[in-house]
Design a protein around this motif. Structure first.
Motif, PDB file in Angstrom:
ATOM      1  N   GLU A  23      -6.708 -18.444 -30.957  1.00  0.00           N
ATOM      2  CA  GLU A  23      -6.102 -18.066 -29.687  1.00  0.00           C
ATOM      3  C   GLU A  23      -7.117 -18.196 -28.562  1.00  0.00           C
ATOM      4  N   THR A  24      -6.668 -18.769 -27.443  1.00  0.00           N
ATOM      5  CA  THR A  24      -7.508 -18.915 -26.259  1.00  0.00           C
ATOM      6  C   THR A  24      -6.819 -18.207 -25.101  1.00  0.00           C
ATOM      7  N   TYR A  25      -7.537 -17.303 -24.439  1.00  0.00           N
ATOM      8  CA  TYR A  25      -6.987 -16.540 -23.323  1.00  0.00           C
ATOM      9  C   TYR A  25      -7.555 -17.048 -22.009  1.00  0.00           C
ATOM     10  N   THR A  26      -6.703 -17.177 -21.013  1.00  0.00           N
ATOM     11  CA  THR A  26      -7.172 -17.475 -19.663  1.00  0.00           C
ATOM     12  C   THR A  26      -7.079 -16.192 -18.850  1.00  0.00           C
ATOM     13  N   ARG A  27      -8.047 -15.998 -17.983  1.00  0.00           N
ATOM     14  CA  ARG A  27      -8.125 -14.760 -17.213  1.00  0.00           C
ATOM     15  C   ARG A  27      -8.230 -15.067 -15.736  1.00  0.00           C
ATOM     16  N   SER A  28      -7.702 -14.160 -14.921  1.00  0.00           N
ATOM     17  CA  SER A  28      -7.842 -14.269 -13.472  1.00  0.00           C
ATOM     18  C   SER A  28      -8.722 -13.125 -12.981  1.00  0.00           C
ATOM     19  N   LYS A  29      -9.498 -13.393 -11.942  1.00  0.00           N
ATOM     20  CA  LYS A  29     -10.475 -12.437 -11.431  1.00  0.00           C
ATOM     21  C   LYS A  29      -9.995 -11.886 -10.088  1.00  0.00           C
ATOM     22  N   LYS A  30     -10.158 -10.575  -9.903  1.00  0.00           N
ATOM     23  CA  LYS A  30      -9.821  -9.936  -8.635  1.00  0.00           C
ATOM     24  C   LYS A  30     -10.931  -8.950  -8.300  1.00  0.00           C
ATOM     25  N   VAL A  31     -11.351  -8.917  -7.031  1.00  0.00           N
ATOM     26  CA  VAL A  31     -12.463  -8.074  -6.592  1.00  0.00           C
ATOM     27  C   VAL A  31     -11.944  -7.057  -5.585  1.00  0.00           C
ATOM     28  N   PHE A  32     -12.362  -5.793  -5.742  1.00  0.00           N
ATOM     29  CA  PHE A  32     -11.972  -4.704  -4.851  1.00  0.00           C
ATOM     30  C   PHE A  32     -13.228  -4.032  -4.294  1.00  0.00           C
ATOM     31  N   GLN A  33     -13.182  -3.611  -3.042  1.00  0.00           N
ATOM     32  CA  GLN A  33     -14.248  -2.821  -2.419  1.00  0.00           C
ATOM     33  C   GLN A  33     -13.746  -1.377  -2.350  1.00  0.00           C
ATOM     34  N   LEU A  34     -14.399  -0.461  -3.064  1.00  0.00           N
ATOM     35  CA  LEU A  34     -13.944   0.920  -3.158  1.00  0.00           C
ATOM     36  C   LEU A  34     -14.994   1.874  -2.617  1.00  0.00           C
ATOM     37  N   GLU A  35     -14.517   2.987  -2.044  1.00  0.00           N
ATOM     38  CA  GLU A  35     -15.458   4.022  -1.609  1.00  0.00           C
ATOM     39  C   GLU A  35     -15.551   5.166  -2.598  1.00  0.00           C
ATOM     40  N   SER A  36     -14.566   5.278  -3.487  1.00  0.00           N
ATOM     41  CA  SER A  36     -14.651   6.272  -4.561  1.00  0.00           C
ATOM     42  C   SER A  36     -13.823   5.810  -5.752  1.00  0.00           C
ATOM     43  N   ILE A  37     -14.262   6.215  -6.934  1.00  0.00           N
ATOM     44  CA  ILE A  37     -13.559   5.906  -8.184  1.00  0.00           C
ATOM     45  C   ILE A  37     -13.378   7.222  -8.922  1.00  0.00           C
ATOM     46  N   SER A  38     -12.113   7.577  -9.180  1.00  0.00           N
ATOM     47  CA  SER A  38     -11.855   8.858  -9.831  1.00  0.00           C
ATOM     48  C   SER A  38     -11.635   8.720 -11.334  1.00  0.00           C
TER      49      SER A  38
END
Length: 84
Positions: free
Chosen positions: A36-51
């Protein structure tokens, strides 16, 4: 000199993170080798806090003050870098 002071002040007073998430797009299976071969997409977020951050669920607030929540059934890969 003034830029160094500004940078130092931001490191003390501001928290900012860069969150990179790779989502699974598709899966192709080779019929001969059953690999099995998986393709992935990348997304970038700028955050000020992570809960909350797990492989299936990420909650936080972006730099504009809007709530961000990513929740999936399949686990995804993510990378968190603290900028300030």
């Amino acid at each position: 000199m003034l830029d160094r002071i500004k940078q130092w002040w931001k490191q003390i007073t501001i928290e900012q993170y860069e969150l990179t998430v790779w989502f699974e797009d598709s899966c192709t299976t080779n019929t001969e080798t059953k690999e099995e071969t998986y393709t992935r997409s990348k997304k970038v977020f700028q955050l000020e806090s992570i809960s909350k951050h797990t492989n299936n669920h990420i909650k936080g607030v972006d730099i504009n003050g809007c709530a961000v929540e990513i929740k999936t059934v399949k686990p995804f890969d993510y990378h968190i870098v603290k900028i300030y």
